[in-house]
Design a protein around this motif. Structure first.
Motif, PDB file in Angstrom:
ATOM      1  N   ALA A 145      12.794  12.153   2.319  1.00 42.18           N
ATOM      2  CA  ALA A 145      13.808  11.185   1.895  1.00 42.18           C
ATOM      3  C   ALA A 145      13.247   9.770   1.857  1.00 42.18           C
ATOM      4  N   HIS A 146      12.096   9.544   2.488  1.00 44.85           N
ATOM      5  CA  HIS A 146      11.513   8.205   2.598  1.00 44.85           C
ATOM      6  C   HIS A 146      10.418   7.950   1.567  1.00 44.85           C
ATOM      7  N   THR A 147      10.247   8.845   0.615  1.00 43.05           N
ATOM      8  CA  THR A 147       9.211   8.704  -0.395  1.00 43.05           C
ATOM      9  C   THR A 147       9.597   7.648  -1.427  1.00 43.05           C
ATOM     10  N   ILE A 148       8.621   6.802  -1.786  1.00 42.66           N
ATOM     11  CA  ILE A 148       8.786   5.782  -2.817  1.00 42.66           C
ATOM     12  C   ILE A 148       8.055   6.256  -4.067  1.00 42.66           C
ATOM     13  N   ARG A 149       8.638   5.996  -5.234  1.00 43.93           N
ATOM     14  CA  ARG A 149       7.992   6.378  -6.496  1.00 43.93           C
ATOM     15  C   ARG A 149       7.819   5.131  -7.353  1.00 43.93           C
ATOM     16  N   MET A 150       6.557   4.839  -7.720  1.00 44.62           N
ATOM     17  CA  MET A 150       6.228   3.703  -8.591  1.00 44.62           C
ATOM     18  C   MET A 150       5.291   4.247  -9.667  1.00 44.62           C
ATOM     19  N   LYS A 151       5.813   4.451 -10.857  1.00 45.18           N
ATOM     20  CA  LYS A 151       5.105   5.182 -11.908  1.00 45.18           C
ATOM     21  C   LYS A 151       3.783   4.567 -12.344  1.00 45.18           C
ATOM     22  N   PRO A 176      -1.738   3.338  -9.058  1.00 49.41           N
ATOM     23  CA  PRO A 176      -2.773   4.376  -8.910  1.00 49.41           C
ATOM     24  C   PRO A 176      -2.300   5.558  -8.059  1.00 49.41           C
ATOM     25  N   THR A 177      -1.514   5.299  -7.027  1.00 52.55           N
ATOM     26  CA  THR A 177      -0.878   6.351  -6.234  1.00 52.55           C
ATOM     27  C   THR A 177       0.618   6.237  -6.505  1.00 52.55           C
ATOM     28  N   PRO A 178       1.152   7.050  -7.417  1.00 53.32           N
ATOM     29  CA  PRO A 178       2.520   6.829  -7.878  1.00 53.32           C
ATOM     30  C   PRO A 178       3.621   7.244  -6.909  1.00 53.32           C
ATOM     31  N   GLU A 179       3.300   8.064  -5.902  1.00 60.33           N
ATOM     32  CA  GLU A 179       4.353   8.548  -5.018  1.00 60.33           C
ATOM     33  C   GLU A 179       3.820   8.682  -3.599  1.00 60.33           C
ATOM     34  N   MET A 186       0.859  -1.154   0.000  1.00 59.32           N
ATOM     35  CA  MET A 186       0.000   0.000   0.000  1.00 59.32           C
ATOM     36  C   MET A 186       0.911   1.224   0.000  1.00 59.32           C
ATOM     37  N   ILE A 187       0.525   2.234  -0.742  1.00 61.21           N
ATOM     38  CA  ILE A 187       1.272   3.492  -0.761  1.00 61.21           C
ATOM     39  C   ILE A 187       0.370   4.584  -0.197  1.00 61.21           C
ATOM     40  N   ALA A 188       0.826   5.247   0.861  1.00 63.37           N
ATOM     41  CA  ALA A 188       0.100   6.380   1.443  1.00 63.37           C
ATOM     42  C   ALA A 188       0.549   7.632   0.710  1.00 63.37           C
ATOM     43  N   HIS A 189      -0.378   8.333   0.088  1.00 65.82           N
ATOM     44  CA  HIS A 189      -0.069   9.497  -0.742  1.00 65.82           C
ATOM     45  C   HIS A 189       0.649  10.580   0.059  1.00 65.82           C
ATOM     46  N   LEU A 190       1.641  11.172  -0.555  1.00 73.76           N
ATOM     47  CA  LEU A 190       2.376  12.282   0.033  1.00 73.76           C
ATOM     48  C   LEU A 190       2.591  13.318  -1.051  1.00 73.76           C
ATOM     49  N   SER A 191       2.199  14.537  -0.786  1.00 73.66           N
ATOM     50  CA  SER A 191       2.396  15.587  -1.780  1.00 73.66           C
ATOM     51  C   SER A 191       3.619  16.441  -1.468  1.00 73.66           C
ATOM     52  N   GLY A 192       4.251  16.228  -0.321  1.00 67.95           N
ATOM     53  CA  GLY A 192       5.433  16.986   0.053  1.00 67.95           C
ATOM     54  C   GLY A 192       6.709  16.281  -0.353  1.00 67.95           C
ATOM     55  N   HIS A 193       7.807  16.706   0.238  1.00 70.15           N
ATOM     56  CA  HIS A 193       9.118  16.121  -0.051  1.00 70.15           C
ATOM     57  C   HIS A 193       9.630  15.397   1.183  1.00 70.15           C
TER      58      HIS A 193
END
Length: 68
Positions: A10-16, A19-22, A1-8
């Motif tokens: 270092a622990h952010t995951i990006r999966m293009k 449905p929730t890419p970042e 599960m990816i919890a949406h984050l709109s900020g910045h």
């Protein structure tokens, strides 16, 4: 599960192609729309506190930890 984050972070995951890419990646045990348990993961370090079970791969260890 990816919890949406709109900020910045270092622990952010990006999966293009998701449905929730970042956002933050969480390992969760879910069924029929309910989340029974979850744990946060950090991509900057390995999962600590996960016991090894003979005969299971890394994914199996994570599932065992969530179920047990």
């Amino acid at each position: 599960m990816i919890a949406h984050l709109s900020g910045h972070s270092a622990h952010t995951i990006r999966m293009k192609n998701k449905p929730t890419p970042e956002g933050y990646k969480n390992l969760s045990l879910c069924d029929a729309g309910y989340t029974y348990t979850f744990m946060f993961t950090l991509w900057v370090e390995k999962n600590t506190g996960i016991e090894s079970v003979v005969g299971l791969n890394e994914t199996g260890h994570l599932v065992w930890h969530l179920v047990w």
